[in-house]
Write an enzyme that holds these catalytic residues in place. Sequence first.
Site, PDB file in Angstrom:
ATOM      1  N   HIS B 123       0.818  -1.227   0.000  1.00  0.00           N
ATOM      2  CA  HIS B 123       0.000   0.000   0.000  1.00  0.00           C
ATOM      3  C   HIS B 123       0.852   1.277   0.000  1.00  0.00           C
ATOM      4  O   HIS B 123       0.321   2.363  -0.253  1.00  0.00           O
ATOM      5  CB  HIS B 123      -0.918   0.039   1.227  1.00  0.00           C
ATOM      6  CG  HIS B 123      -1.982  -1.021   1.239  1.00  0.00           C
ATOM      7  ND1 HIS B 123      -2.869  -1.188   0.198  1.00  0.00           N
ATOM      8  CD2 HIS B 123      -2.296  -1.966   2.163  1.00  0.00           C
ATOM      9  CE1 HIS B 123      -3.685  -2.204   0.484  1.00  0.00           C
ATOM     10  NE2 HIS B 123      -3.357  -2.691   1.660  1.00  0.00           N
ATOM     11  N   ASP B 158      -2.829 -10.631  -2.266  1.00  0.00           N
ATOM     12  CA  ASP B 158      -3.362 -10.103  -0.997  1.00  0.00           C
ATOM     13  C   ASP B 158      -4.837  -9.739  -1.211  1.00  0.00           C
ATOM     14  O   ASP B 158      -5.233  -9.363  -2.321  1.00  0.00           O
ATOM     15  CB  ASP B 158      -2.561  -8.860  -0.604  1.00  0.00           C
ATOM     16  CG  ASP B 158      -2.885  -8.359   0.798  1.00  0.00           C
ATOM     17  OD1 ASP B 158      -2.112  -8.652   1.717  1.00  0.00           O
ATOM     18  OD2 ASP B 158      -3.915  -7.658   0.964  1.00  0.00           O
ATOM     19  N   HIS B 160      -6.388  -7.231  -0.296  1.00  0.00           N
ATOM     20  CA  HIS B 160      -6.538  -5.795  -0.582  1.00  0.00           C
ATOM     21  C   HIS B 160      -5.744  -5.436  -1.834  1.00  0.00           C
ATOM     22  O   HIS B 160      -4.632  -5.933  -2.035  1.00  0.00           O
ATOM     23  CB  HIS B 160      -6.037  -4.954   0.597  1.00  0.00           C
ATOM     24  CG  HIS B 160      -6.698  -5.294   1.903  1.00  0.00           C
ATOM     25  ND1 HIS B 160      -6.111  -6.134   2.834  1.00  0.00           N
ATOM     26  CD2 HIS B 160      -7.892  -4.926   2.414  1.00  0.00           C
ATOM     27  CE1 HIS B 160      -6.932  -6.262   3.874  1.00  0.00           C
ATOM     28  NE2 HIS B 160      -8.018  -5.552   3.644  1.00  0.00           N
ATOM     29  N   ASP B 245      -4.485 -12.856   3.568  1.00  0.00           N
ATOM     30  CA  ASP B 245      -5.727 -12.427   4.204  1.00  0.00           C
ATOM     31  C   ASP B 245      -6.959 -12.695   3.351  1.00  0.00           C
ATOM     32  O   ASP B 245      -8.078 -12.333   3.736  1.00  0.00           O
ATOM     33  CB  ASP B 245      -5.654 -10.948   4.612  1.00  0.00           C
ATOM     34  CG  ASP B 245      -4.950 -10.084   3.590  1.00  0.00           C
ATOM     35  OD1 ASP B 245      -4.668 -10.582   2.470  1.00  0.00           O
ATOM     36  OD2 ASP B 245      -4.670  -8.912   3.895  1.00  0.00           O
TER      37      ASP B 245
END
Lengths: 145, 342
Positions: B123, B158, B160, B245
């Site tokens: 990120h 991931d 996200h 995740d």
Amino acid sequence: MKPIHTIAVGFDGSEDAKTAVRWALTLATHCDAQVVVAHAVGLLERFDAKNVAVELEESLLRLCDESGLEHSRAQLEIEDGDACSVMLRMADPPISADLLVVGTRGQGAHAGLLLGSTSLELAEHSTIPLVIVPRASTTEQSQMA
Amino acid sequence: MLIINGGTDDAGHEDPGHPERPERLAAVMKGIEDLQLGDDLLAVAPYAASRSELARVHESTYLDQLGAFCFEGGGDLDEDTYATYDSWALAQHAAGAGLAVVKELRIRGEGTGFVAVRPPGHHALRDRAMGFCLLNNIAVAAAELTSLGERVLIIDWDVHHGNGTQAIFWNDPNVLYVSTHQWPLFPGSGAPYEVGGLEALDTTVNLPMPPGATGDVMRQALEETAAPVIDHFKPTWVLVSAGFDAHRADPMADLALSSGDFARLATFAASFAPRPGRVALFLEGGYDLAALRASVSASLGALLGSSATTEDPTNGGPGADTVRTTRDARQAALRIAHDTSH
């Protein structure tokens, strides 16, 4: 100067953010604009399983009543992302805001630090005009109203 | 052979109660131990990324500010992201770990790399920390490789979207970024119509998944939409943003993968490496410790030919329609972008 039809204001529930929302709602009554109150849902808010929508909606309605703005001219927009990214997206369709409004600092940042300041990040990256409302402007806002 | 860097001395980057915590790395290392690799496990020495290596993907002003912020004691960088006094040094080592693993792979010409570090990176933007991430570890390694003339595929599984990695390489034709992620979800980017900048069209592939999506849907999206783009790109290296995740037990999101699905994803990613010693996985998210341990073991085990038991791959979840609409949206966005550029 481009007329202001839509004002987007950041709202994380903090007192600084409430001051900014009051300022934006009051401005909207003067320039016949719509107000989009944007709340960013970050990773931790989801992890904590918080559902703040109802609380934010109630808070927004109270602030509208204080400012004399009809409820229909203010909408709550809850979006995934960090506060800065969500506010920058408000300038794009479908919101297409003409003005961004934020408080000086919200729940995540530290006073006096350049890093972590949503308002300063927005000042650097926003493609539309930005107003940073200082906490002390509460009095000025009520005078404007 | 598994070549790793990381797994130690990360306790200084901790915020009590925060899900991105040192215990995550302990679970990861247990997942590696479960493979019982013996002499097939090589730990390379810790290394702090240099200023010039970091500056390939981060603005100097940001690096100065982040270092100063940590040396002043740290605190919250945004609603999600913290830093401590030790975080700057640990983040430099996390970025350097990727460089060290890639260097070892280049020297040996064989093996699989795993960068077991925190804080995670995907990120982190050029000028901003975000989403638990301070420095973009995988981007630092990819930039090193492109500086050597390599063409780098980054697969980010991931849960996200890796907005930082996408943004850093948006206009770089030598990096192909492919992401599977739950959508809508933090950080709010990763729509299928995000296909790369005008200087690097079709080098970003976003494959959003609806909540509840299972491994079969994710593999379908990768095989039908991403694989042709990857084949055309012809990567010389494969780096993976390996967040775990998307596992069904993870508390941060709602996808429904199992450790067995991560094994298949790892096999899919590695299939695009042109020769041995060209695949490295970078730890990103993953917050359920048992799922993290099992998923690390399953994905690395699949690449190393281990017979370790994993959960069965999942299927039957929603998202088949999304695969089709994603492909259509990508094609429409590419047509518009090509028309705009001419």
